[in-house]
Design an enzyme around this catalytic site. Structure first.
Site, PDB file in Angstrom:
ATOM      1  N   ASP A 127       0.871  -1.175   0.000  1.00 21.17           N
ATOM      2  CA  ASP A 127       0.000   0.000   0.000  1.00 21.17           C
ATOM      3  C   ASP A 127       0.909   1.227   0.000  1.00 21.17           C
ATOM      4  OD1 ASP A 127      -1.795   2.125   0.759  1.00 21.17           O
ATOM      5  OD2 ASP A 127      -3.132   0.623   1.602  1.00 21.17           O
ATOM      6  N   ILE A 128       0.702   2.170  -0.910  1.00 19.03           N
ATOM      7  CA  ILE A 128       1.564   3.364  -0.969  1.00 19.03           C
ATOM      8  C   ILE A 128       1.216   4.380   0.114  1.00 19.03           C
ATOM      9  CG2 ILE A 128       2.128   3.068  -3.406  1.00 19.03           C
ATOM     10  CD1 ILE A 128       0.158   5.411  -3.984  1.00 19.03           C
ATOM     11  N   VAL A 137     -11.353   1.766  -2.664  1.00 18.97           N
ATOM     12  CA  VAL A 137     -11.117   1.293  -4.027  1.00 18.97           C
ATOM     13  C   VAL A 137     -12.059   0.116  -4.244  1.00 18.97           C
ATOM     14  CG1 VAL A 137      -9.452   0.295  -5.636  1.00 18.97           C
ATOM     15  CG2 VAL A 137      -8.708   2.045  -4.002  1.00 18.97           C
ATOM     16  N   HIS A 157     -10.198  -6.282  -2.041  1.00 22.88           N
ATOM     17  CA  HIS A 157      -8.824  -6.421  -1.574  1.00 22.88           C
ATOM     18  C   HIS A 157      -8.806  -6.679  -0.081  1.00 22.88           C
ATOM     19  CE1 HIS A 157      -9.841  -2.114  -1.419  1.00 22.88           C
ATOM     20  NE2 HIS A 157      -8.960  -1.975  -0.434  1.00 22.88           N
ATOM     21  N   MET A 158      -7.755  -7.355   0.340  1.00 20.08           N
ATOM     22  CA  MET A 158      -7.540  -7.594   1.764  1.00 20.08           C
ATOM     23  C   MET A 158      -6.294  -6.826   2.173  1.00 20.08           C
ATOM     24  SD  MET A 158      -8.497 -11.592   2.373  1.00 20.08           S
ATOM     25  CE  MET A 158      -8.699 -11.441   4.136  1.00 20.08           C
ATOM     26  N   HIS A 159      -6.386  -6.153   3.309  1.00 17.47           N
ATOM     27  CA  HIS A 159      -5.258  -5.448   3.903  1.00 17.47           C
ATOM     28  C   HIS A 159      -4.547  -6.406   4.848  1.00 17.47           C
ATOM     29  CE1 HIS A 159      -6.616  -1.313   2.792  1.00 17.47           C
ATOM     30  NE2 HIS A 159      -7.796  -1.924   2.764  1.00 17.47           N
TER      31      HIS A 159
END
Length: 142
Positions: free
Chosen positions: A34-35, A99, A103-105
């Site tokens: 992740d940016i 987003v 997605h999974m963090h």
């Protein structure tokens, strides 16, 4: 429910139209840093299948994402000497999704260190490159 948008940023990353700090890829998932990380080594695991969120992904495709997150978590614990791990998946805006590609963090955690607020700062590219190198090396053991 709103339809999947094939022009979301993660779809563009999957197509190679937008860069990322890739740490893992197989036939079903892509994992990248992740940016705007909330913790050191914060990684996102996304399906290659087009899915807006948990409500429209197949159980099989979600299983691939979960297995990818499991693999990333194990390697991140080693790479970043984490004391624990926070895994998150948010669906729809009211659920915290920003987003709209599932997605999974995967967020390595250290005792007495709070997560940064979401989207609070963009990480330095050199730091992200270093974190990617560490995580890729740790993944070799898994």
């Amino acid at each position: 429910m709103t339809a999947y948008d094939p022009n979301n940023i993660f779809a563009k990353i999957l197509r190679g139209e937008f860069p990322c700090y890739k740490v893992y890829e197989d036939d079903h998932v892509l994992a990248f840093l992740d940016i705007m990380p909330r913790s050191t080594g914060h990684t996102l695991v996304i399906p290659k299948a087009p899915a807006r969120n948990i409500f429209d992904i197949t159980a099989e495709d979600y299983g691939h994402v979960a297995r990818g997150a499991h693999k990333i978590a194990a390697a991140a614990k080693t790479a970043f000497k984490a004391d624990g791990m926070t895994i998150g998946q948010f669906s729809e805006a009211s659920g915290g999704q920003v987003v709209f590609h599932l997605h999974m963090h995967v967020m390595p955690r250290h005792d007495d260190v709070a997560l940064l607020p979401p989207t609070s700062r963009k990480e330095d590219p050199k730091v992200l490159e270093d974190h990617a190198t560490k995580l890729i090396a740790a993944l070799q053991a898994f």
